[in-house]
Design an enzyme around this catalytic site. Structure first.
Site, PDB file in Angstrom:
ATOM      1  N   GLN A  33       1.779  43.410 -24.873  1.00  0.00           N
ATOM      2  CA  GLN A  33       0.945  42.205 -24.894  1.00  0.00           C
ATOM      3  C   GLN A  33       1.410  41.198 -25.933  1.00  0.00           C
ATOM      4  O   GLN A  33       1.359  39.993 -25.713  1.00  0.00           O
ATOM      5  CB  GLN A  33      -0.515  42.574 -25.177  1.00  0.00           C
ATOM      6  CG  GLN A  33      -1.248  43.179 -24.003  1.00  0.00           C
ATOM      7  CD  GLN A  33      -1.440  42.203 -22.854  1.00  0.00           C
ATOM      8  OE1 GLN A  33      -1.753  41.030 -23.041  1.00  0.00           O
ATOM      9  NE2 GLN A  33      -1.228  42.689 -21.642  1.00  0.00           N
ATOM     10  N   GLN A  92      -5.474  50.945 -34.166  1.00  0.00           N
ATOM     11  CA  GLN A  92      -6.184  49.757 -34.661  1.00  0.00           C
ATOM     12  C   GLN A  92      -7.144  50.082 -35.796  1.00  0.00           C
ATOM     13  O   GLN A  92      -7.267  49.317 -36.758  1.00  0.00           O
ATOM     14  CB  GLN A  92      -6.925  49.076 -33.497  1.00  0.00           C
ATOM     15  CG  GLN A  92      -5.958  48.439 -32.498  1.00  0.00           C
ATOM     16  CD  GLN A  92      -6.634  47.795 -31.305  1.00  0.00           C
ATOM     17  OE1 GLN A  92      -7.862  47.714 -31.243  1.00  0.00           O
ATOM     18  NE2 GLN A  92      -5.837  47.340 -30.346  1.00  0.00           N
ATOM     19  N   HIS A 114      -8.599  44.290 -25.734  1.00  0.00           N
ATOM     20  CA  HIS A 114      -9.321  45.349 -25.022  1.00  0.00           C
ATOM     21  C   HIS A 114     -10.538  45.687 -25.885  1.00  0.00           C
ATOM     22  O   HIS A 114     -10.460  45.646 -27.116  1.00  0.00           O
ATOM     23  CB  HIS A 114      -8.392  46.561 -24.849  1.00  0.00           C
ATOM     24  CG  HIS A 114      -9.004  47.749 -24.150  1.00  0.00           C
ATOM     25  ND1 HIS A 114      -9.990  47.646 -23.187  1.00  0.00           N
ATOM     26  CD2 HIS A 114      -8.742  49.078 -24.270  1.00  0.00           C
ATOM     27  CE1 HIS A 114     -10.298  48.857 -22.746  1.00  0.00           C
ATOM     28  NE2 HIS A 114      -9.567  49.743 -23.393  1.00  0.00           N
ATOM     29  N   GLY A 140       1.715  42.855 -19.972  1.00  0.00           N
ATOM     30  CA  GLY A 140       2.293  41.684 -20.636  1.00  0.00           C
ATOM     31  C   GLY A 140       3.383  41.022 -19.814  1.00  0.00           C
ATOM     32  O   GLY A 140       3.472  39.793 -19.758  1.00  0.00           O
ATOM     33  N   GLU A 201      -9.081  52.239 -14.728  1.00  0.00           N
ATOM     34  CA  GLU A 201      -7.841  52.966 -15.057  1.00  0.00           C
ATOM     35  C   GLU A 201      -7.933  54.422 -14.619  1.00  0.00           C
ATOM     36  O   GLU A 201      -7.009  54.968 -14.026  1.00  0.00           O
ATOM     37  CB  GLU A 201      -7.586  52.939 -16.574  1.00  0.00           C
ATOM     38  CG  GLU A 201      -7.048  51.621 -17.097  1.00  0.00           C
ATOM     39  CD  GLU A 201      -7.099  51.526 -18.624  1.00  0.00           C
ATOM     40  OE1 GLU A 201      -6.676  50.490 -19.144  1.00  0.00           O
ATOM     41  OE2 GLU A 201      -7.571  52.460 -19.300  1.00  0.00           O
ATOM     42  N   SER A 258      -1.136  47.649  11.096  1.00  0.00           N
ATOM     43  CA  SER A 258      -1.349  47.946  12.517  1.00  0.00           C
ATOM     44  C   SER A 258      -2.766  48.480  12.740  1.00  0.00           C
ATOM     45  O   SER A 258      -3.401  49.005  11.813  1.00  0.00           O
ATOM     46  CB  SER A 258      -0.328  48.987  12.977  1.00  0.00           C
ATOM     47  OG  SER A 258      -0.613  50.228  12.345  1.00  0.00           O
TER      48      SER A 258
HETATM   49  N1  LIG Z   1      -0.255  47.149 -21.995  1.00  0.00           N
HETATM   50  C1  LIG Z   1      -1.082  46.501 -21.175  1.00  0.00           C
HETATM   51  O1  LIG Z   1      -0.817  46.363 -19.992  1.00  0.00           O
HETATM   52  C2  LIG Z   1      -2.367  45.902 -21.700  1.00  0.00           C
HETATM   53  C3  LIG Z   1      -3.124  45.067 -20.877  1.00  0.00           C
HETATM   54  C4  LIG Z   1      -4.273  44.472 -21.386  1.00  0.00           C
HETATM   55  C5  LIG Z   1      -4.668  44.765 -22.678  1.00  0.00           C
HETATM   56  N2  LIG Z   1      -3.949  45.627 -23.445  1.00  0.00           N
HETATM   57  C6  LIG Z   1      -4.377  45.890 -24.823  1.00  0.00           C
HETATM   58  O2  LIG Z   1      -3.483  45.213 -25.700  1.00  0.00           O
HETATM   59  C7  LIG Z   1      -3.420  45.914 -26.948  1.00  0.00           C
HETATM   60  C8  LIG Z   1      -1.963  46.192 -27.269  1.00  0.00           C
HETATM   61  O3  LIG Z   1      -1.442  47.073 -26.287  1.00  0.00           O
HETATM   62  P1  LIG Z   1       0.113  47.084 -25.933  1.00  0.00           P
HETATM   63  O4  LIG Z   1       0.236  47.895 -24.673  1.00  0.00           O
HETATM   64  O5  LIG Z   1       0.627  45.692 -25.955  1.00  0.00           O
HETATM   65  O6  LIG Z   1       0.692  47.887 -27.170  1.00  0.00           O
HETATM   66  P2  LIG Z   1       2.177  48.477 -27.375  1.00  0.00           P
HETATM   67  O7  LIG Z   1       3.134  47.684 -26.569  1.00  0.00           O
HETATM   68  O8  LIG Z   1       2.144  49.947 -27.149  1.00  0.00           O
HETATM   69  O9  LIG Z   1       2.410  48.280 -28.933  1.00  0.00           O
HETATM   70  C9  LIG Z   1       2.356  47.039 -29.570  1.00  0.00           C
HETATM   71  C10 LIG Z   1       2.954  47.032 -30.943  1.00  0.00           C
HETATM   72  O10 LIG Z   1       2.304  47.932 -31.814  1.00  0.00           O
HETATM   73  C11 LIG Z   1       3.212  48.360 -32.833  1.00  0.00           C
HETATM   74  N3  LIG Z   1       2.848  49.710 -33.272  1.00  0.00           N
HETATM   75  C12 LIG Z   1       2.888  50.835 -32.541  1.00  0.00           C
HETATM   76  N4  LIG Z   1       2.446  51.883 -33.264  1.00  0.00           N
HETATM   77  C13 LIG Z   1       2.139  51.384 -34.483  1.00  0.00           C
HETATM   78  C14 LIG Z   1       1.631  51.962 -35.675  1.00  0.00           C
HETATM   79  N5  LIG Z   1       1.362  53.274 -35.751  1.00  0.00           N
HETATM   80  N6  LIG Z   1       1.418  51.167 -36.722  1.00  0.00           N
HETATM   81  C15 LIG Z   1       1.671  49.858 -36.654  1.00  0.00           C
HETATM   82  N7  LIG Z   1       2.163  49.248 -35.558  1.00  0.00           N
HETATM   83  C16 LIG Z   1       2.387  50.013 -34.490  1.00  0.00           C
HETATM   84  C17 LIG Z   1       4.584  48.324 -32.153  1.00  0.00           C
HETATM   85  O11 LIG Z   1       5.429  47.770 -33.096  1.00  0.00           O
HETATM   86  P3  LIG Z   1       6.853  48.375 -33.463  1.00  0.00           P
HETATM   87  O12 LIG Z   1       7.570  48.609 -32.157  1.00  0.00           O
HETATM   88  O13 LIG Z   1       7.388  47.273 -34.260  1.00  0.00           O
HETATM   89  O14 LIG Z   1       6.566  49.627 -34.196  1.00  0.00           O
HETATM   90  C18 LIG Z   1       4.414  47.340 -30.995  1.00  0.00           C
HETATM   91  O15 LIG Z   1       5.010  46.104 -31.275  1.00  0.00           O
HETATM   92  C19 LIG Z   1      -4.273  47.161 -26.768  1.00  0.00           C
HETATM   93  O16 LIG Z   1      -5.555  46.893 -27.263  1.00  0.00           O
HETATM   94  C20 LIG Z   1      -4.322  47.342 -25.262  1.00  0.00           C
HETATM   95  O17 LIG Z   1      -5.452  48.062 -24.813  1.00  0.00           O
HETATM   96  C21 LIG Z   1      -2.784  46.179 -23.001  1.00  0.00           C
END
Ligand SMILES: NC(=O)c1ccc[n+]([C@@H]2O[C@H](COP(=O)([O-])OP(=O)(O)OC[C@H]3O[C@@H](n4cnc5c(N)ncnc54)[C@H](OP(=O)(O)O)[C@@H]3O)[C@@H](O)[C@H]2O)c1
Length: 339
Positions: A33, A92, A114, A140, A201, A258
């Site tokens: 995201q 978080q 979320h 994203g 989900e 169909s």
């Molecule tokens: N994914 C979806 O499709 C989607 C859709 C709608 C809403 N959301 C919501 O958006 C939010 C983010 O989800 P996401 O899927 O975008 O997350 P993500 O891609 O899994 O992770 C986002 C970032 O978090 C950092 N990170 C991971 N573990 C960490 C830790 N232990 N400490 C500090 N930073 C850490 C990573 O940075 P580094 O790589 O730099 O470590 C990465 O840049 C969530 O609340 C999710 O529910 C997601």
């Protein structure tokens, strides 16, 4: 079936983009995201964006390559008027407690994509903050792709704390900057977004559907059909049907398939989704509403995601993956631009 009140769906004309354009925005996390949101905000005229990162990771490097200033979480939070928390839900709470809370200024708007952390009280924000939700309804990559095509992804917004009296207008503005005002912004709540998102989900998108696909594939292969054909029938074709429903709903889908498929679909659908399945779906919803699912998820996180990792490995080694690799080898364009 009884319906709750139907809502008015907001679009760009209901949103004031100048609100978010006028704020220094910290995007915490540059993953799925984070990257899409930061790029969409910038292209919508938000000029002061800092990416917060734990640093030294590929995601941090990518944010730099994309032209964003990258700071530590603490530094990013200190100067921001809006802090958007785009970290995995399971981290978080600790990042808020240890880094955001000690550094965030009174009056800042704290945003989430979320409802999980706020609804289940994993994060308890200071009462001096506005707390808003802007949850795009999709990954994203799609959020970004739709935006660059001049389109948008629907977004659910909500407000948990409104100290400024302006939190809902800011959430609308933020969602519009993501491009959601071109598609539809639904004014909801952290609770409704969280519970309905987890339910869809689990019961449909990431639970029911993949389980049906795997079971269907296994049954065809056990019955002696070619695994490659079983893969095409049970997995590959999901997209065509999903796209039709996505575009125009059930009747539009029915016009495009169909009569044989439609007739058989009604008969089998009724047999599969019977009273037992509906009872299980209601039980899944109850587990979400009661917090039982959130507790189980947090317990697994605290054990290093033992269950999650083992189930993920199970999917990765499923027979269907081998068939998929073979079938997809003649369609390398499927994975184009997926880096
Ligand atoms: N994914 C979806 O499709 C989607 C859709 C709608 C809403 N959301 C919501 O958006 C939010 C983010 O989800 P996401 O899927 O975008 O997350 P993500 O891609 O899994 O992770 C986002 C970032 O978090 C950092 N990170 C991971 N573990 C960490 C830790 N232990 N400490 C500090 N930073 C850490 C990573 O940075 P580094 O790589 O730099 O470590 C990465 O840049 C969530 O609340 C999710 O529910 C997601």
């Amino acid at each position: 079936m009884t319906y709750a009140n139907r809502m008015k769906i907001k679009t760009d004309k209901d949103c004031d983009l100048s609100l978010i354009r006028g704020q220094p925005v910290a995007i915490l996390g540059y993953g799925n995201q984070g990257r899409a949101q930061a790029l969409n905000l910038r292209d919508s005229g938000v000029s002061d964006i800092i990416v917060g990162s734990r640093g030294g990771t590929p995601a941090a490097a990518r944010a730099g390559e994309d032209g964003f200033e990258v700071l530590s979480f603490a530094e990013a939070v200190k100067g921001a008027g809006v802090v958007m928390v785009l970290l995995p839900d399971e981290v978080q709470a600790s990042v808020y407690k240890e880094i955001i809370a000690p550094n965030i200024k009174d009056g800042t708007a704290l945003g989430f994509a979320h409802g999980f952390s706020i609804h289940f009280k994993e994060v308890i924000p200071a009462d001096t903050l506005d707390v808003f939700l802007a949850a795009p309804k999709g990954p994203g990559r799609a959020l970004r792709d739709l935006y660059t095509q001049g389109l948008g992804m629907p977004c659910v917004i909500g407000v948990a704390q409104d100290t400024s009296g302006n939190a809902n207008a800011l959430a609308l503005s933020y969602a519009a900057a993501l491009g959601a005002g071109r598609a539809g912004i639904l004014e909801s709540s952290f609770r409704e977004e969280c519970e309905t998102d987890l339910f869809s989900e689990q019961a449909i998108l990431c639970g029911g559907l993949p389980a049906l696909v795997k079971a269907g594939y296994e049954i065809l292969v056990e019955a002696g059909y070619a695994p490659e054909v079983a893969y095409i029938e049970c997995l590959h074709e999901v997209k065509q049907i999903a796209d039709l429903m996505w575009k125009g709903g059930l009747d539009f889908k029915n016009q495009a398939i169909s009569n044989t498929a439609e007739f058989g679909g009604y008969q089998a659908g009724d047999r599969l989704v019977d009273d037992h399945v509906r009872a299980e779906m209601r039980a899944i919803l109850l587990d979400i509403q009661s917090g039982k699912f959130a507790k189980t998820f947090s317990e697994d996180r605290d054990q290093g995601f033992k269950t999650l990792k083992s189930r993920r490995a199970g999917d990765a080694s499923h027979e269907i993956e081998k068939s998929g690799e073979k079938v997809r080898a003649t369609m390398p364009w499927l994975m184009k631009n997926e880096s």
